[in-house]
Design an enzyme around this catalytic site. Structure first.
Site, PDB file in Angstrom:
ATOM      1  N   ASP A  40      30.863  32.017  64.960  1.00  7.61           N
ATOM      2  CA  ASP A  40      29.445  32.338  64.784  1.00  7.61           C
ATOM      3  C   ASP A  40      29.173  33.208  63.557  1.00  7.61           C
ATOM      4  O   ASP A  40      29.776  34.262  63.375  1.00  7.61           O
ATOM      5  CB  ASP A  40      28.961  33.070  66.039  1.00  7.61           C
ATOM      6  N   SER A  44      23.622  30.988  63.241  1.00  8.26           N
ATOM      7  CA  SER A  44      23.680  30.616  64.660  1.00  8.26           C
ATOM      8  C   SER A  44      22.449  29.798  65.066  1.00  8.26           C
ATOM      9  O   SER A  44      22.200  28.742  64.511  1.00  8.26           O
ATOM     10  CB  SER A  44      23.836  31.884  65.503  1.00  8.26           C
TER      11      SER A  44
END
Length: 315
Positions: free
Chosen positions: A188, A41
């Site tokens: 993610d 991320s």
């Protein structure tokens, strides 16, 4: 100044990622240079900029002037015109409130300034995580792209980073087709491995240089008692998934805690959550300073030889 070569892994930190830049600044000042890096991320964003050749000062200049709020693009013109209802229509259609096209364009522009476009431009120096929610498994990029019939070397670094930071529901997932024509929804990396230090060290190999980890201090229950609307509730669910007990199980290699720089995520008694989009310039600067402070304290006592003696006696 003596150059110390090291590897580094950066946790997914959402809006707090600027804290990593403060930490990198202090490592640079101490004479360290990064060889292989990995992240999830926001950690993937920082890691990609490192391998592209950005210094900490250059990263701060670029990251301090943007906000995740800047990347809130979604739906058609008429959907945008009707506000929150339009967001929900877009989420129902595209499985996310917001598109990540603007983010991908932004990171591609930054990487292009340093001549980085595909993984062929950076060799094997970067690994990032993403989550394949179709197959319910973690993806290591670029390596696992071969399973989709894609040559990893030809794949865009910016697209891989975009996949790694696609917070589920908040951002639209990335769609990958497998060789059978099936759609895989990629979101993610923090969903399945928010602190992937195992990418660079599983505890089995000989250690010639240190592998450092960078993550944020977690404050469970920091949002207790806060009134939620639907969007706030979604954000809290995301925070819980990424930073709850599941997110804390990544650091399984013996000695990880002793080689990890833990940056305070609290600013003026307020815990900055990964989904606190639109934080103020003052908070951005404070997180940057938190990174510097944590790293200064860490390096004062760091001793690689002692660490190896304690945790890698056999190699």
């Amino acid at each position: 100044m003596t150059k110390h070569i090291c590897d580094a892994v950066f946790e997914g930190g959402g809006v707090r990622g600027i804290g990593f830049v403060g930490a990198i600044k202090k490592f640079e000042e101490a004479g360290y240079r990064f060889r292989h890096v990995a992240g999830s991320s926001a950690g993937a964003i920082v890691a990609s900029l490192i391998v592209a050749g950005y210094t900490a000062d250059e990263m701060y200049e670029e990251l301090a002037k943007i906000s995740f709020e800047d990347f809130k693009t979604s739906g058609s013109v008429w959907q945008k015109a009707i506000g929150p209802i339009g967001l929900l229509i877009n989420a129902n259609k595209n499985f996310g409130l917001h598109s990540t096209k603007q983010f991908e364009d932004w990171i591609e522009k930054l990487l292009s300034k340093k001549g980085v476009h595909t993984f062929a431009d950076i060799g094997d120096r970067l690994k990032v995580t993403a989550s394949d929610i179709t197959d319910e498994r973690i993806l290591v990029l670029p390596d696992d792209l071969a399973k989709f019939g894609i040559d990893p070397k030809t794949f865009s670094v910016a697209t891989a980073v975009r996949m790694s930071m696609s917070i589920p529901v908040y951002y639209e997932p990335y769609e990958l087709l497998d060789p059978n024509g099936n759609v895989h929804y990629i979101v993610d990396g923090g969903l399945m491995s928010n602190y992937p230090i195992w990418l660079l060290d599983t505890g089995a190999r000989r250690m010639d240089i240190p592998v450092f980890g960078f993550r944020f201090r977690h404050y469970p229950g920091a949002n207790k008692g806060k009134k939620n609307n639907l969007i706030a509730y979604i954000k809290q669910v995301i925070n819980t998934i990424v930073e709850g007990p599941g997110g804390m199980t990544d650091a399984l290699v013996h000695g990880d805690t002793a080689r990890t720089v833990v940056i305070d995520s609290k600013v003026d008694d307020h815990v900055v959550a990964i989904t606190d989009f639109g934080i103020s310039p003052e908070t951005i600067n404070a997180l940057h300073e938190n990174g510097k402070i944590a790293t200064t304290e860490f390096l004062e006592t760091w001793d690689f030889k002692k660490w190896k003696k304690n945790y890698r006696k056999k190699n």
